[in-house]
Design a protein around this motif. Sequence first.
Motif, mmCIF file in Angstrom:
data_model
loop_
_atom_site.group_PDB
_atom_site.id
_atom_site.type_symbol
_atom_site.label_atom_id
_atom_site.label_comp_id
_atom_site.label_asym_id
_atom_site.label_seq_id
_atom_site.Cartn_x
_atom_site.Cartn_y
_atom_site.Cartn_z
ATOM 1 N N UNK A 206 0.927 -1.217 0.026
ATOM 2 C CA UNK A 206 0.035 -0.040 0.036
ATOM 3 C C UNK A 206 0.918 1.275 -0.002
ATOM 4 N N UNK A 207 0.361 2.363 -0.543
ATOM 5 C CA UNK A 207 1.001 3.470 -0.699
ATOM 6 C C UNK A 207 0.585 4.159 0.344
ATOM 7 N N UNK A 208 1.403 5.435 1.029
ATOM 8 C CA UNK A 208 1.397 5.893 1.991
ATOM 9 C C UNK A 208 -0.329 6.369 2.404
ATOM 10 N N UNK A 209 -0.870 7.028 1.752
ATOM 11 C CA UNK A 209 -2.195 7.435 1.745
ATOM 12 C C UNK A 209 -3.346 6.378 1.882
ATOM 13 N N UNK A 210 -2.877 5.243 0.893
ATOM 14 C CA UNK A 210 -3.940 4.014 1.294
ATOM 15 C C UNK A 210 -3.676 3.190 2.634
ATOM 16 N N UNK A 211 -2.442 3.349 3.220
ATOM 17 C CA UNK A 211 -2.241 2.880 4.483
ATOM 18 C C UNK A 211 -2.947 3.767 5.569
ATOM 19 N N UNK A 212 -2.944 5.013 5.276
ATOM 20 C CA UNK A 212 -3.596 5.960 6.254
ATOM 21 C C UNK A 212 -5.256 5.475 6.092
ATOM 22 N N UNK A 213 -5.838 5.321 4.957
ATOM 23 C CA UNK A 213 -7.237 5.020 4.843
ATOM 24 C C UNK A 213 -7.385 3.884 5.700
ATOM 25 N N UNK A 214 -6.749 2.790 5.358
ATOM 26 C CA UNK A 214 -6.634 1.472 5.943
ATOM 27 C C UNK A 214 -6.634 1.497 7.652
ATOM 28 N N UNK A 215 -5.761 2.436 8.239
ATOM 29 C CA UNK A 215 -5.634 2.660 9.450
ATOM 30 C C UNK A 215 -6.946 3.175 10.149
ATOM 31 N N UNK A 216 -7.570 3.947 9.391
ATOM 32 C CA UNK A 216 -8.736 4.775 10.008
ATOM 33 C C UNK A 216 -9.973 3.539 9.800
ATOM 34 N N UNK A 217 -10.056 3.037 8.693
ATOM 35 C CA UNK A 217 -11.260 2.031 8.655
ATOM 36 C C UNK A 217 -11.132 1.135 9.730
ATOM 37 N N UNK A 218 -9.750 0.625 10.082
ATOM 38 C CA UNK A 218 -9.847 -0.548 11.211
ATOM 39 C C UNK A 218 -10.286 -0.002 12.532
ATOM 40 N N UNK A 219 -10.512 1.128 12.547
ATOM 41 C CA UNK A 219 -10.942 2.032 13.997
ATOM 42 C C UNK A 219 -12.638 1.673 13.813
ATOM 43 N N UNK A 220 -13.077 1.646 12.700
ATOM 44 C CA UNK A 220 -14.739 1.487 12.723
ATOM 45 C C UNK A 220 -15.305 0.260 13.212
ATOM 46 N N UNK A 221 -16.331 0.207 13.402
ATOM 47 C CA UNK A 221 -17.084 -0.890 13.648
ATOM 48 C C UNK A 221 -16.701 -1.855 12.211
ATOM 49 N N UNK A 222 -16.821 -3.156 12.664
ATOM 50 C CA UNK A 222 -16.387 -4.213 11.313
ATOM 51 C C UNK A 222 -17.453 -4.058 10.226
ATOM 52 N N UNK A 223 -18.669 -4.014 10.566
ATOM 53 C CA UNK A 223 -19.562 -3.933 9.298
ATOM 54 C C UNK A 223 -20.377 -2.898 9.086
ATOM 55 N N UNK A 224 -20.919 -2.783 7.765
ATOM 56 C CA UNK A 224 -21.512 -1.505 7.380
ATOM 57 C C UNK A 224 -20.850 -0.381 7.480
ATOM 58 N N UNK A 225 -19.786 -0.187 6.715
ATOM 59 C CA UNK A 225 -18.951 1.094 6.830
ATOM 60 C C UNK A 225 -19.252 1.843 5.615
ATOM 61 N N UNK A 226 -20.204 2.986 5.805
ATOM 62 C CA UNK A 226 -20.600 3.586 4.547
ATOM 63 C C UNK A 226 -19.630 4.427 3.715
ATOM 64 N N UNK A 227 -19.616 4.369 2.375
ATOM 65 C CA UNK A 227 -18.830 5.014 1.578
ATOM 66 C C UNK A 227 -18.539 6.364 1.722
ATOM 67 N N UNK A 228 -19.438 7.272 2.219
ATOM 68 C CA UNK A 228 -19.096 8.783 2.507
ATOM 69 C C UNK A 228 -18.282 8.837 3.593
#
Length: 379
Positions: A206-228
Amino acid sequence: MSSPEHFEQGLISIATALNLPYKEHSKVSVRQFVYDWLQYSAKDGWMITLDDFEDTNILDYMTDAQSSPREIVSKATPTIRDLFPQHPKGSILLTSRRKNLAMELTENYKSVIEVGAMSAEEGVQLLRENYSDICNDDDSARLTSFFGYLPLAIVAAARYLNQRHQNIGMYLIKIEQEMSELHSEILILGRQNPLDKMYGQILGNLKSRSRGLFFLVSLCSCEAIPEYLLRAFFTHLQLDSAVSGDPNVAFEEDITSLTSNYCIQISDSRDFFSIHRMTQAWVRRYLDSDGSLDRWVRVYSEILPSLFRKFDPRDERRSQLVPHAAAAVDYSLEFGWDLRQISILAIEVADCAEAQKNDRLAQELRLKAEKSKSETFHL
């Protein structure tokens, strides 16, 4: 296909296998020899595979007048036609994690085939192809399901078993124990196990920005993470990294990178995402060990309240954010940030949860609001 040098080496391998006299003609590039042979001399069918095509520097290499197989009159972005001849007996298979790049190269979105997640049957078959011992059907199904049918994880697990001459049943006991330790934060990062190896490889892809997005998504609840919500994360990350070109294209590239590396999964409607609980647990532990968990949790806890309050209480999007905003409440309580504001957010999220008939979550959030009020008072 990670660099122009690798591409050149591939051409040399082809030329050597075909006994082409490229070494005897220093003024003619090896690519010219390969191009001409495929175009004029190949009597049978041929197929060229460009695996993991990611580096756009290869395209710049294509426009180099010294090595171009045909005259290129401009510096416009080259396509696959500039790499190899278009021949009725020839086929070109290109794999890439970047959907936009694939479309650019082929000049036709209909030529792009998106490969989705593996099925349960495909996962078991991949395990059998890579595991040297006898595969018990039930254990094989359990193991591949445990890894979410991720090809990289299945192959890594099979190699791990082969090296240690271990059967799948015993390995499942071991890996499930490690997962239990992972959730209780006992497992030490860096221990030699297939989870660390697999996710280490994924982060490296992953590139730097994609990793950052991955890190933030990992802090969400596992299911039903909306695109917005992912777009809100992306917008924040944009401020820290210059995004050239169309931001919508850059966002799609990041999402393609995360889904193709099996970091996140996309729903059939393509409006929601999910993250495997094992992936989520590993990333959080990685951030904690790396000393950056506090930073990413703070970013998450700034974005969620703002986005949650952006929508009217009757807006469906506000309801969709409830589990993710509830996570922000938990993080803020854990780290002790601005307890008064967290008390207000907890009540707002509780009201929304109550409207959804989720009385249990609403009650939990109200208790947390009272706790934060009490701690604020004592301060």
